[in-house]
Design an enzyme around this catalytic site. Structure first.
Site, PDB file in Angstrom:
ATOM      1  N   CYS A 131      -8.896 -81.213 -82.561  1.00  0.00           N
ATOM      2  CA  CYS A 131     -10.210 -81.621 -83.042  1.00  0.00           C
ATOM      3  C   CYS A 131     -10.850 -80.356 -83.604  1.00  0.00           C
ATOM      4  O   CYS A 131     -10.408 -79.247 -83.297  1.00  0.00           O
ATOM      5  CB  CYS A 131     -11.025 -82.203 -81.899  1.00  0.00           C
ATOM      6  SG  CYS A 131     -12.380 -83.244 -82.453  1.00  0.00           S
ATOM      7  N   CYS A 168     -10.186 -86.277 -84.322  1.00  0.00           N
ATOM      8  CA  CYS A 168     -11.439 -86.357 -85.082  1.00  0.00           C
ATOM      9  C   CYS A 168     -11.106 -86.354 -86.566  1.00  0.00           C
ATOM     10  O   CYS A 168     -10.108 -85.780 -86.987  1.00  0.00           O
ATOM     11  CB  CYS A 168     -12.406 -85.242 -84.704  1.00  0.00           C
ATOM     12  SG  CYS A 168     -12.007 -83.600 -85.292  1.00  0.00           S
ATOM     13  N   CYS A 220      -3.707 -77.711 -92.069  1.00  0.00           N
ATOM     14  CA  CYS A 220      -3.237 -77.201 -90.788  1.00  0.00           C
ATOM     15  C   CYS A 220      -2.238 -76.074 -91.000  1.00  0.00           C
ATOM     16  O   CYS A 220      -1.630 -75.961 -92.062  1.00  0.00           O
ATOM     17  CB  CYS A 220      -2.554 -78.310 -89.990  1.00  0.00           C
ATOM     18  SG  CYS A 220      -3.670 -79.628 -89.501  1.00  0.00           S
TER      19      CYS A 220
END
Length: 168
Positions: free
Chosen positions: A14, A89, A97
């Site tokens: 998240c 989320c 990422c």
């Protein structure tokens, strides 16, 4: 996946790593302790755990230290190999990422942010409990999967479909 008889490692992500990912880590750690190792992290960690999230985790029996941490702890060469990465989320799901070692399977299990709810302590606690129950339902579905019988593609499909599941 990891070697036979070794736990599957799941990283819940998240943005702030203060509530939803922390709760998911606690749930999977307690419910899946024989088969899973759960971790959580954030792209921009707040550095603190939401008190209601910590209280729910403790009441559920999670005894490990809880802390808000960066996903960088899990992206380096000395990090534990991760089998699954699950964002909880919407912000984290849309972020770029790191390249994760081992190329784990990924899924998004969007959960409304209880920390964003304003109001009385009771109103806030209800929001955290609702997020907790949604995450618990999804963790239960993950635990029901025949992990050892699923190939990588099937596992990817299954954990992504769990993210579409509402509460029972």
């Amino acid at each position: 996946m990891t070697e036979a008889k070794q736990a599957y490692r799941v990283l819940f992500l998240c943005t702030g790593n203060s509530a939803r990912s922390i709760m998911a880590e606690a749930l999977l750690s307690v419910l899946g302790k024989e088969r899973f190792e759960a971790y959580s992290a954030g792209s921009s960690p707040t550095g603190k755990v939401q008190p209601i999230a910590e209280q729910l985790a403790r009441e559920f029996g999670y005894t490990q230290p809880l802390r808000s941490k960066s996903w960088d702890e899990f992206a380096g060469p000395n990090s534990p190999p991760i089998d699954m990465i699950i964002t909880v989320c919407d912000n984290a799901a849309g972020e770029v990422c790191p390249i994760w070692p081992g190329h784990p399977v990924t899924a998004h299990w969007g959960v409304p942010d209880p920390a964003a709810i304003e109001g009385s302590q009771e109103v806030r606690r209800r929001a955290f409990q609702a997020a907790w129950m949604m995450l618990k339902h999804r963790v239960d579905l993950l635990l029901a999967l025949p992990m050892e019988k699923l190939d990588r593609v099937s596992l990817q499909q299954e954990i992504r479909s769990i993210g579409k599941a509402g509460n029972p």
